[in-house]
Design a protein around this motif. Structure first.
Motif, PDB file in Angstrom:
ATOM      1  N   ARG A   1       0.737  -1.428  -0.016  1.00  0.00           N
ATOM      2  CA  ARG A   1       0.112   0.092  -0.002  1.00  0.00           C
ATOM      3  C   ARG A   1       0.798   1.298  -0.100  1.00  0.00           C
ATOM      4  NH1 ARG A   1      -4.951  -0.738   4.357  1.00  0.00           N
ATOM      5  NH2 ARG A   1      -3.437  -1.736   5.413  1.00  0.00           N
TER       6      ARG A   1
ATOM      7  N   THR B   1       0.828   2.664  -5.491  1.00  0.00           N
ATOM      8  CA  THR B   1      -0.079   1.557  -5.968  1.00  0.00           C
ATOM      9  C   THR B   1      -1.463   2.305  -6.313  1.00  0.00           C
ATOM     10  OG1 THR B   1       1.166   0.119  -4.595  1.00  0.00           O
ATOM     11  CG2 THR B   1      -1.317  -0.523  -5.283  1.00  0.00           C
TER      12      THR B   1
ATOM     13  N   TYR C   1      -5.631   2.013  -7.086  1.00  0.00           N
ATOM     14  CA  TYR C   1      -6.678   0.993  -7.013  1.00  0.00           C
ATOM     15  C   TYR C   1      -7.840   1.673  -7.738  1.00  0.00           C
ATOM     16  CZ  TYR C   1      -3.816  -0.603  -3.105  1.00  0.00           C
ATOM     17  OH  TYR C   1      -2.932  -1.226  -2.465  1.00  0.00           O
TER      18      TYR C   1
ATOM     19  N   GLN D   1     -11.904  -3.371  -5.231  1.00  0.00           N
ATOM     20  CA  GLN D   1     -10.643  -3.463  -4.381  1.00  0.00           C
ATOM     21  C   GLN D   1     -10.850  -2.953  -3.121  1.00  0.00           C
ATOM     22  OE1 GLN D   1      -8.387  -1.899  -7.740  1.00  0.00           O
ATOM     23  NE2 GLN D   1      -7.029  -3.722  -7.304  1.00  0.00           N
ATOM     24  N   ILE D   2     -11.733  -1.987  -2.826  1.00  0.00           N
ATOM     25  CA  ILE D   2     -11.842  -1.383  -1.739  1.00  0.00           C
ATOM     26  C   ILE D   2     -13.219  -1.388  -1.052  1.00  0.00           C
ATOM     27  CG2 ILE D   2     -11.638   1.230  -0.804  1.00  0.00           C
ATOM     28  CD1 ILE D   2     -10.331   2.171  -3.262  1.00  0.00           C
TER      29      ILE D   2
ATOM     30  N   ILE E   1      -8.634  -1.773   2.235  1.00  0.00           N
ATOM     31  CA  ILE E   1      -7.931  -2.037   0.948  1.00  0.00           C
ATOM     32  C   ILE E   1      -7.938  -3.655   1.035  1.00  0.00           C
ATOM     33  CG2 ILE E   1      -6.075  -2.388  -0.646  1.00  0.00           C
ATOM     34  CD1 ILE E   1      -7.286   0.396  -0.086  1.00  0.00           C
TER      35      ILE E   1
END
Length: 131
Positions: free
Chosen positions: A3, A7, A9, A85-86, A131
């Motif tokens: 993280r 990166t 998302y 993804q979150i 995440i």
């Protein structure tokens, strides 16, 4: 999981920001938000969804589907859900922010970030983002 600040998302973030809860625009936001998926760092997401220019968002990404009226597009519906993804958890009352963070530490499941919602008073209305 990596993280770091580079990166990215996937999330859907509204194009318009607000400094208060936009009661008059809720329907418009729901109708358009699924169209605005993007790759974003957690740091930039945190900046985008918090005051003073808070953008509504959803952690889900939606596929192009037909609406109930047969109109093809990106709709924020269960049928249109594509991936995620979150995850975000909303706390609206009954527990204080500090208690939630203590429980997260106890279970070793720390959020990527947390923020107060528009209607917060005394750290009792907030959202945790994982995440």
């Amino acid at each position: 999981m990596n993280r770091d600040n580079l990166t990215k998302y996937k999330a859907c973030i509204d194009i318009r920001g607000y400094n208060h809860k936009p009661d008059y625009a809720i329907k418009d936001i729901v109708l358009r938000i699924a169209e605005y998926s993007q790759l974003i760092t957690i740091e930039d997401l945190a900046k985008a969804v918090t005051l003073p220019d808070a953008h509504s968002w959803t952690p889900a990404i939606f596929a192009e589907t037909n609406s109930k009226k047969g109109i093809k597009g990106f709709w924020k519906t269960n049928e249109g859900w594509k991936e995620q993804q979150i995850f975000a958890l909303d706390f609206d009352k009954g527990i204080h922010f500090n208690e939630v963070i203590k429980r997260c530490k106890d279970y070793n499941i720390m959020p990527a970030f947390a923020y107060n919602t528009f209607s917060d008073t005394n750290l009792t209305r907030f959202r945790l983002v994982f995440i």
